[in-house]
Design an enzyme around this catalytic site. Sequence first.
Site, PDB file in Angstrom:
ATOM      1  N   CYS A  78       0.801  -1.162  -0.026  1.00  0.00           N
ATOM      2  CA  CYS A  78       0.083  -0.087  -0.083  1.00  0.00           C
ATOM      3  C   CYS A  78       0.889   1.419  -0.220  1.00  0.00           C
ATOM      4  O   CYS A  78       1.584   1.486   1.018  1.00  0.00           O
ATOM      5  CB  CYS A  78      -1.104   0.014   1.237  1.00  0.00           C
ATOM      6  SG  CYS A  78      -1.787   1.413   1.316  1.00  0.00           S
ATOM      7  N   ASN A  80       0.442   4.514  -0.443  1.00  0.00           N
ATOM      8  CA  ASN A  80      -0.157   5.818   0.432  1.00  0.00           C
ATOM      9  C   ASN A  80      -0.017   5.431   1.889  1.00  0.00           C
ATOM     10  O   ASN A  80       0.501   6.109   2.591  1.00  0.00           O
ATOM     11  CB  ASN A  80      -1.759   6.152   0.122  1.00  0.00           C
ATOM     12  CG  ASN A  80      -1.998   6.682  -1.498  1.00  0.00           C
ATOM     13  OD1 ASN A  80      -0.999   7.364  -1.857  1.00  0.00           O
ATOM     14  ND2 ASN A  80      -2.889   6.136  -2.162  1.00  0.00           N
ATOM     15  N   CYS A 232      -5.214   5.193  -4.752  1.00  0.00           N
ATOM     16  CA  CYS A 232      -4.525   3.966  -4.472  1.00  0.00           C
ATOM     17  C   CYS A 232      -3.000   3.909  -4.982  1.00  0.00           C
ATOM     18  O   CYS A 232      -2.922   4.074  -6.380  1.00  0.00           O
ATOM     19  CB  CYS A 232      -5.262   2.873  -5.202  1.00  0.00           C
ATOM     20  SG  CYS A 232      -4.408   1.109  -4.966  1.00  0.00           S
TER      21      CYS A 232
END
Length: 296
Positions: A78, A80, A232
């Site tokens: 991920c 972010n 995303c």
Amino acid sequence: MSPLANRRFLKMHGAGNAIVVLDLRGTAVRVTPAEARAIAADVHSRFDQLMVVHDPVTPGTDAFMRIYNTDGSESGACGNGTRCVGYALLDDPAMARPAENGALTLETKAGLVAVKRITERSFTVDMGQPRLRWDEIPLTEPFLDTRRIELQVGPIDDPILHSPAAVSMGNPHAIFFVERDPDSYDLGRIGPLLEAHPIFPERANISIAEVTSRDTIKLRVWERGAGLTLACGTAACATVVAASRLRMIGRAARVALPGGELSIEWRADDHVLMTGPVYLEGEGTFSPDLFAGIDG
């Protein structure tokens, strides 16, 4: 009582992607899928991704991260959330540890990622190398060329979407390139159907992308295990890699998502760099009532 009761968390976001950061270093506590779902369902701790920080596993790394989606499933990457963890480990008074040159090496189940501060609220993450072979993404069919795979939405003779690119950035992505605004597609309906398509044995993140110039892309994302999201990071990385492989762009682009903009560069050494903002919304503690009826 759940061992997560009364534990402190940070509520953050990166380009609109809602992130909760939980520090479990120095403990043997592990978050269960049921606990992750309970945290996601609470108005005070609602997230797109839950980033749980554990003690490092590999020598030379600063921490191990486990990443949870809203449905309790785990993700290998991920972008972010990694920027948010970088901020927490460098700046948060309760979490910060000494770090050289504002840089950290973090580990996930998908491998190592490096995060470095650029400005007070901007961080760059080295997301590593994209995986492009069908069995690495993975896909259930042996496509020799993953720049375009056989998949479509709608009638055979007039599909709404067709021939996506497939890329893994530690999690699988399918990217449909279109010639009109991605907002004009009903991704809320299409996304869950394609996420669970049999061609994706681990499910997939589904993106619709419009290349608006040689260095800009507009992107909408249905995130695996989370649904429609404002941003995303791994999808932005996968999209730039896919667009570059198709010669739509060079090796760098600004990716505009509903929650903000990310800058992506696919370097000559095959590593993908993502630069974007981090925002701290606040902090809180988990109420014991949140985990009522859940075995810790």
